[in-house]
Design an enzyme around this catalytic site. Structure first.
Site, PDB file in Angstrom:
ATOM      1  CD  GLN A 151      -3.003  -1.042  -0.064  1.00 48.94           C
ATOM      2  OE1 GLN A 151      -3.384  -0.080  -0.329  1.00 48.94           O
ATOM      3  NE2 GLN A 151      -2.907  -2.222  -0.788  1.00 48.94           N
ATOM      4  CD  GLU A 193      -8.223   3.687   1.308  1.00 47.62           C
ATOM      5  OE1 GLU A 193      -8.517   3.794   0.408  1.00 47.62           O
ATOM      6  OE2 GLU A 193      -7.163   4.165   1.786  1.00 47.62           O
ATOM      7  CG  HIS A 194      -6.966  -0.356   2.726  1.00 46.26           C
ATOM      8  ND1 HIS A 194      -6.415   0.712   2.032  1.00 46.26           N
ATOM      9  CD2 HIS A 194      -7.939  -0.971   1.610  1.00 46.26           C
ATOM     10  CE1 HIS A 194      -6.741   0.937   0.958  1.00 46.26           C
ATOM     11  NE2 HIS A 194      -7.949   0.078   0.869  1.00 46.26           N
ATOM     12  CG  ASP A 249      -6.282  -1.839  -2.967  1.00 43.30           C
ATOM     13  OD1 ASP A 249      -7.242  -1.263  -2.769  1.00 43.30           O
ATOM     14  OD2 ASP A 249      -4.915  -1.477  -3.025  1.00 43.30           O
ATOM     15  CG  HIS A 299      -1.807   3.122  -3.364  1.00 42.28           C
ATOM     16  ND1 HIS A 299      -2.729   3.091  -4.377  1.00 42.28           N
ATOM     17  CD2 HIS A 299      -2.031   1.708  -2.884  1.00 42.28           C
ATOM     18  CE1 HIS A 299      -3.239   2.115  -4.535  1.00 42.28           C
ATOM     19  NE2 HIS A 299      -2.965   1.185  -3.379  1.00 42.28           N
ATOM     20  CG  HIS A 302     -46.845  24.558   7.712  1.00 43.62           C
ATOM     21  ND1 HIS A 302     -46.097  25.553   7.331  1.00 43.62           N
ATOM     22  CD2 HIS A 302     -45.686  23.443   7.561  1.00 43.62           C
ATOM     23  CE1 HIS A 302     -44.856  25.370   6.674  1.00 43.62           C
ATOM     24  NE2 HIS A 302     -44.799  23.914   6.947  1.00 43.62           N
TER      25      HIS A 302
END
Length: 439
Positions: free
Chosen positions: A250, A318-319, A352, A253, A412
């Protein structure tokens, strides 16, 4: 109490504090809004050196590009998309539509209605990111979105054939070789040749993310994307070599992608760090993964797994990968994550690229309050109401009159009064602020 074995040297979630990106994006969007296709063409030439006769690919061009690919590539794309589609369709089937009679003659319900048009941004840059096409387009089509516009930039002046194949096979209705802010702006505000969409989905660089942020409200978006994140929770049963490989998978990335190990084992912590230093020099993407690990990598030693889970929840990454003797324990113990990857048999890279769950996930702590992209994000859950019984409408009318006048909403109240009068003969007297009472 946990202690840090390796600390990050640069905060991963801190904003840059530099408004240069924001100002630049604002100007580019305004230019596209003002000049349409002419601005898009100039910006594409300026940033991507890309100025074709038409940015939109025709059917013949798409077929020709797909024909250049190895048949195995096409087969793999189809297999992965079948996995994504199957899970998205199962999610869709789990979303029940309801209608309930809350009291005699009063019916309330909700339906799940697809967004009518979506713009899917498939990033390019260094790599053809076919997986982003699977996640954004396949899922939108599984939700029933009738029009999906897909944009991806050229890569080094060439059309990325594999990405085009993925977009086409995923079901994109329009494919444009167009990147950056100009693509996001064209899909959002529209031009002479690109009709605007209702929602944007897909990751991108800082400029793309900022464009989505600025256009949010005018169009819907999936998530505010930040750098990819991974956190591994490991006990002494974990294989340090596997931990090291997964962390670096990762980190490649981007140089700002944080990778964190939280472990109860000093042995795993020490050996993982050693393996990372051994692997990095020979890693083809080490020029990216190396700075990411150096600046944003962390190793934290926890006293026990309960503490490790609490530490992991504090990151809200995230992961989150669980490499422990009983990985499913994390389903009950953890609360803040984009996606969990349980046990050594799975890994974040599966999520992924191939396994079928969606990889567009919350970053920078957003996992504390939201999940990732899924079929439900392309659906609007809308309600409807129907009062079939006149007496029920009259009773609601009397109640509405009283409730609205407490808030000084006379208009109303009168909507309720007229139904009480029409269906039950309650007299109307609007001199002063009359409260309708059943005769």
């Amino acid at each position: 109490m946990s202690r840090t074995i390796k600390a990050a040297t640069t905060p991963s979630t801190a904003p840059s504090g530099d408004d240069t990106v924001g100002r630049t994006v604002r100007e580019l969007i305004a230019d596209v809004r003002r000049r349409g296709d002419a601005a898009v063409r100039e910006l594409s030439a300026r940033f991507d050196r890309w100025e074709p006769e038409s940015f939109r690919l025709g059917d013949a061009q798409i077929a020709e590009l797909i024909g250049t690919l190895d048949p195995q590539v096409i087969e793999d794309i189809k297999t992965v998309q079948a996995n994504v589609r199957g899970f998205a369709e199962a999610q869709r089937e789990s979303m029940s539509e309801i209608e309930v009679e809350t009291s005699p003659g009063v019916f309330l319900g909700h339906r799940h209605v697809p967004v009518q048009s979506v713009g899917a941004y498939i990033p390019g840059g260094r790599y053809p990111l076919t997986a982003s096409a699977h996640m954004t387009i396949v899922t939108a089509k599984a939700a029933g979105v009738p029009r999906v516009v897909a944009c991806t930039p050229p890569i080094r002046g060439e059309i990325p054939a594999a990405t085009v194949a993925a977009m086409h096979l995923a079901g994109a209705d329009e494919i444009y070789i167009l990147g950056g802010v100009q693509a996001i702006a064209a899909m959002s505000v529209g031009t002479e040749t690109v009709a605007p969409v209702d929602m944007l989905a897909g990751p991108g660089n800082a400029y793309v993310a900022e464009a989505k942020r600025q256009l949010f409200g005018e169009v819907g978006i999936d998530l505010f994307a930040g750098p990819t994140e991974i956190l591994v929770v490991a006990d002494d049963s974990a294989d340090p070599f596997v931990v090291a490989v997964d962390l670096l998978s990762q980190a490649e990335h981007g140089p700002d992608s944080p990778a964190v190990l939280v472990t109860t084992s000093e042995r795993v912590a020490t050996e993982t760090a050693r393996h990372i230093e051994e692997i990095l020099p020979g890693m083809p993407t080490g020029d990216i993964a190396g700075p990411a690990w150096r600046d944003h990598g962390q190793i934290i030693l926890a006293d026990d797994l309960d503490e490790a889970y609490r530490v992991a929840d504090g990151f809200a990454y995230e992961h989150v990968q669980i490499l422990t003797e009983n990985p499913r324990e994390a389903l009950d113990k953890m609360h803040a994550y984009g996606a969990l990857f349980l046990g050594e048999g799975t890994c974040v890279s599966y999520g992924d690229k191939v396994i079928g769950t969606n990889h567009v996930l919350p970053t920078r702590g957003a996992a504390r309050y939201t999940g990732g992209l899924w079929v439900g994000m392309y659906l609007r859950t809308v309600t409807y109401q129907e009062v079939r019984d006149p007496q029920a409408s009259a009773d609601l009318g009397v109640l509405c009159g009283r409730a609205a006048r407490v808030e000084l909403f006379e208009g109303h109240a009168r909507s309720g009064d007229v139904r009480a009068a029409k269906y039950a003969g309650v007299p109307l007297d609007w001199t002063g602020h009359f409260q309708a009472v059943r005769a």
